[in-house]
Design an enzyme around this catalytic site. Structure first.
Site: not given
Lengths: 442, 314, 445
Positions: C350, C295, C288, C385, C237, C216
């Protein structure tokens, strides 16, 4: 390739100068319980998805495959060209020929086996076999009465004839007819038939539940070790066969009430837990000559060595409906010069746990092997640890025509992983039929 | 079987319509109920001067009979049989039945038609019969004899084609409670305990099974049609035609080639709607796929037998 | 994927109204299209650095209309500024002041590309000041440009000149529509390695490329772009994304490999599939990735660990396998993120994972150079996206319009173009770099 013995019905393939045919790989969509995740999907939708996943796995986009043969047991009349229509919806070259095969639950096996023969003979270099079935999107027919009125109406030329046709209409004809799993000639469902066979062979409830439990555990374990990563393509958000109950126990299975053969009283042993549920799904298998596989840098998992069909006369009660594989296997063994013990894997389709256990019991039974199979001695027992090691239909489900493709791909991969040995496939089918096959590792 | 010579022939111009026969029979029954002469219903007929019962020495005949192929097709579909150019034995019975009925409603026939119980059939299907053949039918009654529950009689029908007999059927009926003067009823035989054999099939019979059969073969006997019409004749509910059951059994069991014999005995009625468990198997010791087979029907899940029979190739 | 707002403010009556109201009008960016000219107008080469003449010759060789002075009254497609010889801050002035009028003549979708050298460590302070000055100048110019024009810089390491294949390819990339959403960035060519493609439309011809997370969004676009550029693509994937993955593989006429990249043997399986089925493995795109935003105060172990495992650790493990296999010339491109550069609220996990990727890329460059390959990262900013579609509307609107110089979110293809460039043999001289594809977002350096 084993050489044939004097008892073989026909010469082995080597002496006929035919070439080997290899199983390159397979793809199926996860099987889903009826009226669930795939309720809106048609046979064509699901077969297309299975084929597209296969095309993606092996990079077959735009390629003209020799032939695609598959089928469905429950089919709409609009799907008269189901497989060809499916192929036209895939990324395959639209000039790929395709045709429908139907042999009840052995549809997939028959499609794959006959394609394999064409490759052996050099008529094809590559082929895709498979099957699909839905009991969710099943065809519903108008009643026989209404159908005849409508047909007569269509033939009528004058108002009088039309009136005459219409006058034959009865309101009760409006009730639609859904297909059942009953045998047309006996009126008994497959489960009721098997219940008789199960009782006749004295297969216990416990043995059936244990087999079902093992099927679930084996399938779950195969998923856990990513075995199906290159055999299955997710479809409509379903990533795994959703009939799978990894955490089921003998206690849970034991608590279920008999679903078939209830008139047998104490002998009623078949439950929803040790019988396959109605399932939707599709499968496909890529076959090719060695040359085709090499030229396209494709894997060769196993040779599709040989296959054999048998049928039994269940209509006159001479044999249990699902016992045909018990007859097909000795014929195939004789032709290949093998014994029942010469296998590393046994894939016996679990239409019902009772089917598997009755078949195994029959092969161990002196009287059956002598009098029914015409053998000198029993075929004997098999090493049960080699049976359905990656799970089978009790856990995965059984979308009738799709089961053959599931089993062939699974077994081919098992053999390839092991790197040597042979596997035996046995699939029973409605109409008292069965198809069995031998695969050999590469 | 006794020769034709002794019997007077009554030529019917065509196969009689059964609806009319039943209407007449119902009327007679009603009349006799009022008269209350016989417990089985019906008027004492055919009695000779000394009061003994005798069958009339007549045979009823239809010389030319053509098969309606549309009807044949409807029959074959009804029985779940293959539609093909071959007359099933029960279909032939259906062709001959009105002639047999004609015998039974004849003024000289001593037993009441309505209320008679169909006990059994024995049929010799002597060769394959094609729908295009011109057939003749003759029927007569014979062997009036006592039964433990009354009196029984054989009604024989013979179907010919091209001057030879091709089909011969004997239907045995019971008139309950009828005593034949000068004859004593035999003892009721010991009824063997019924043990259901291994089931090979199951028939789910809808409430309209009798009407569907009557619609094809014309046997509009009210006891088969609706619950109401059957109750009017003293039955609990309407029941399947015995010959419908025979037809279903034969659809799966009759040989596809050559002639054969078959027989069926009815043990208890099949009430509609209802489910019949069915078994067909090689008769004792048989292994030939076209050898003698035995069939049995019984009430689903119970030990109440409905019928049993056999088919044997000739 | 042009958003509705962008369409409204750039067409017809609504364009007029938007203009009168002074609403921000994000331009329709000039993106690569087969057959379109490399630059939509003449290219002016300014400055007298050593690179000026070779650059002009190079551009001429590409069939462009090259000018050494701004022609009065003519619109230009691009301006290349040769700042590679600046020694003192004062050296910037002449060219800078000539650049102003040139920028005014820039067509929509125009490009300004500087050629300079990295300020580096331990240099003469004056020299470093001058070189670093180019950086500030270009980044600011990026913010002043309108109409979808961008300003970027090419950094030539010591000893590298415009004869280096990667210098030429990077210049071409920055001038082309392929760099549409790259703005305010500097791309360093560190050595003279590299091989220019025979066909600039098929720079990846004959290559076998693996793209993870290909089912995707950005991954699917990377697969499509690499295939468009000539590569045979293995689309990877997780099995759970199987049907979408199959569609991508079939669209690009590649193969699908269902695989969870966090598996210990993922690298091995990728090598096995690529080599057995396609005979080789030239390119790996570590795309990937997952987000599990929270938080930090509310962060749980599962969220933290899964993000690090998928986004960073899997790449480290696979790279080890690739290096161990010694795949000659293997080029790896990792997906980083501007969050990993500038930080983002709710994305400690992240950002840690993506910061980790950039560190990994820098530290792995030598090892990849040893197998004659390379490793780089692309750090996307706000890309439209499915994943970002889940960001709340208001946040999205701000992220998309207000923050980047280009006043819009990028498209997956913008990221894919940068990756395709970095994956090509022509970019062999670029190693250990992280290229931002963010439309010059406000966040970050």
């Amino acid at each position: 390739m084993a050489t044939s013995t004097s008892s073989a019905a026909s010469p082995s393939q080597a002496s006929q100068g035919v070439r080997p045919v290899v199983v390159i790989g397979g793809n199926r969509i996860p099987f889903a319980r009826s009226n669930g995740a795939y309720a809106d999907a048609s046979n064509q939708d699901m077969l297309t998805a299975a084929l597209d996943g296969l095309v993606a796995r092996f990079g077959l986009q735009g390629q003209r495959i020799g032939a695609v043969a598959a089928g469905a047991v429950l089919k709409h009349s609009r799907d008269f060209n189901l497989v060809r229509e499916s192929v036209l919806g895939t990324a395959l070259d639209p000039t790929t020929p395709a045709y429908d095969v139907q042999m009840a639950c052995a549809t997939g096996m028959e499609a794959i086996g006959s394609l394999a023969n064409k490759i052996k003979l050099g008529q094809l270099d590559s082929a895709i076999g498979g099957g699909v079935d839905t009991t969710s999107d099943a065809p519903i027919a108008v009643s026989e009465g209404l159908r005849r009125v409508l047909l007569e109406l269509a033939r009528a030329r004058t108002p009088k004839q039309r009136l005459a046709a219409l006058s034959k209409f009865r309101p009760k004809d409006l009730a639609p007819h859904a297909p059942g799993t009953g045998e047309p000639r006996t009126g008994l469902s497959m489960g009721e038939h098997q219940a008789l066979t199960t009782a006749a062979w004295g297969v216990s409830r416990e043995a059936q539940d244990e087999l079902a439990l093992k099927s679930h555990h084996n399938l779950a374990a195969a998923y856990e070790r990513n075995f199906f990563d290159d055999l299955i393509t997710e479809y409509r958000g379903v990533g795994r066969d959703n009939n799978l109950r990894p955490s089921t126990t003998l206690e849970k299975l034991g608590s279920l009430k008999p679903a078939f053969g209830r008139d047998l009283g104490d002998k009623a042993t078949m439950t929803a837990g040790n019988s396959t549920p109605l399932t939707d799904g599709a499968s496909s298998v890529l076959l090719g000559s060695e040359e085709f596989a090499r030229a396209n840098d494709l894997p060769m998992l196993a040779n599709f060595v040989d296959f054999e069909a048998a049928s039994v006369d269940f209509v006159r009660g001479k044999e249990g409906l699902l016992m045909a594989p018990a007859y097909a296997v000795p014929r195939l063994l004789a032709r290949q010069g093998l014994t029942l013990q010469d296998f590393d894997f046994y894939e016996i389709h679990e239409a019902f746990a009772g089917t598997v256990l009755s078949t195994l019991a029959a092969w161990e039974d002196e009287d059956f092997c002598r009098n029914k199979l015409g053998l000198d001695a029993p075929l004997g027992s098999i090493d049960r640890s080699k049976l359905n090691v990656a799970g089978s239909s009790l856990a995965a489900g059984h979308p009738f025509a799709a089961t053959g493709g599931r089993i062939v791909a699974t077994l081919a991969k098992l053999l390839h992983e092991k790197g040597s040995g042979r596997g035996l496939i046995s699939v029973c089918a409605a109409g008292g039929q069965g198809v069995v096959a031998v695969l050999e590792a590469r | 079987m006794s020769g034709t010579a002794e019997r007077r022939c009554i030529d019917l111009p065509e196969v009689p319509a059964l609806g009319g026969i039943y209407a007449a029979a119902v009327k007679k029954t009603a009349a006799s109920r009022i008269g209350g002469v016989l417990p089985g219903g019906g008027r004492r007929r055919g009695a000779d001067d000394d009061g003994r019962w005798q069958l009339p020495a007549v045979e009823h005949r239809v010389r030319r009979l053509r098969v309606d192929t549309g009807r044949l097709t409807r029959y074959q579909r009804l029985m779940g049989d293959t539609v093909r150019e071959d007359l099933p034995s029960v279909f032939v019975h259906g062709l001959a039945f009105p002639v047999a009925m004609s015998v039974m409603v004849d003024d000289g026939f001593p037993l009441p038609l309505l209320g008679m119980v169909h006990l059994s059939n024995r049929v010799e299907h002597l060769r394959r019969i094609r729908p295009g053949e011109e057939l003749s039918v003759r029927a007569w009654a014979e062997d009036l004899r006592p039964h433990f529950a009354g009196a029984q009689v054989d009604v024989v029908a013979e179907v010919g084609a091209g001057g030879e007999a091709v089909w011969r059927g004997v239907s045995t009926y019971l008139a309950k409670g009828v005593d034949l003067p000068g004859r004593t009823r035999p003892e009721r035989p010991e009824k063997p305990v019924f043990t259901a054999p291994t089931r090979t099939g199951q028939w789910r019979l809808a409430a309209d099974t009798g009407r569907a059969y009557a619609g094809v073969l014309g046997d509009w006997n009210p006891i088969h049609l609706t619950s109401l019409s059957a109750r009017a004749l003293g039955m609990k509910r309407h029941i399947a035609h015995g010959m419908y059951l025979a037809g279903r059994a034969l659809a799966g069991a009759a040989p596809r080639e050559g002639g054969y014999e078959w027989g069926i005995e009815f043990a208890s009625p099949v009430f509609l709607p209802g489910t019949v468990d069915f078994s067909v198997a090689d008769a004792e010791g048989g292994a030939d796929p076209y050898g003698t087979v035995a069939f049995t029907g019984w009430r689903r899940g119970a030990s109440r037998e409905h019928f049993s029979g056999y088919v044997a190739p000739r | 994927m042009t958003n509705q707002y962008q369409k409204l403010v750039n067409t017809g009556l609504t364009k007029k109204i938007a203009k009168q109201l002074g609403l921000p009008r994000p331009a329709v960016l000039r993106r690569h299209a087969a057959g379109a000219p490399l630059v939509p107008g003449p290219v002016v080469v300014l400055g007298d650095g050593a690179s000026a003449q070779p650059t002009a010759d190079l551009l001429l060789g590409w069939g462009l209309d090259v000018l050494r002075h701004l022609p009065p009254g003519r619109m230009v497609g691009a301006v290349v500024v040769a700042y590679d010889d600046v020694a003192r801050p004062g050296d910037l002035a002449d060219v800078a002041l000539n650049l102003g009028p040139a920028v005014k003549s820039l067509v929509p979708g125009g490009r300004v590309v500087s050629i300079s050298r990295p300020a580096g460590d331990g240099k003469d302070p004056e020299l470093a000041a001058a070189r670093q000055g180019v950086d500030g100048l270009m980044r600011s110019l990026g913010r002043e440009l309108r109409g979808g024009a961008t300003a970027n810089g090419l950094l030539l390491a010591e000893g590298v000149d415009m004869g280096a294949p990667s210098a030429q390819a990077a210049l071409r990339f920055l001038l082309s529509g392929r760099s549409a959403y790259v703005d305010g960035q500097f791309l360093e060519v560190s050595d003279g390695r590299g091989k220019l493609p025979e066909d600039w439309e098929k720079p990846l011809a004959g290559k076998v490329a693996v793209v993870t997370g290909a089912a995707r969004g950005i991954g699917a676009s990377i697969a499509a772009t690499l295939a468009r550029d000539g590569a045979t693509v293995v689309a990877v994937d997780v099995p759970a994304a199987g049907s979408a993955l199959a569609r991508v593989a079939n669209d690009v006429r590649g193969t699908a490999l269902q695989l969870d990249v966090t598996r210990a043997d993922a690298g091995h399986l990728i090598i096995e599939h690529a080599t057995q089925r396609h005979g080789r493995l030239d390119i790996v795109v570590h795309n990937a990735g997952i987000t599990r935003d929270k938080l930090l105060a509310n962060m749980d172990e599962g969220r933290w660990k899964s993000v690090i495992a998928v986004n960073t650790e899997s790449q480290l493990r696979m790279n080890q396998a690739f290096l161990a296999a010694g795949l000659p010339g293997l080029r790896v491109v990792s997906l980083a993120s501007t969050s990993g550069i500038a930080g983002n609220r709710g994305q400690t996990n992240y950002a840690a994972s993506k910061g980790g990727v950039m560190g990994m890329v820098r530290a792995s460059s030598a090892a990849f150079a040893d197998i004659d390959g390379g490793i780089n990262a692309v750090a996307p900013g706000f890309i439209e996206t499915e994943m970002t579609a889940r960001v709340p509307v208001a946040t999205r609107a701000v992220a998309r319009m207000v923050m980047p110089s280009l006043m819009q979110g990028g498209l997956p293809v913008d990221v894919a173009e940068a990756i395709s460039f970095l994956a090509s043999d022509a970019a062999a001289g670029v190693n250990g770099e992280t290229l931002r594809v963010c439309g010059q977002s406000l966040i970050g350096r």
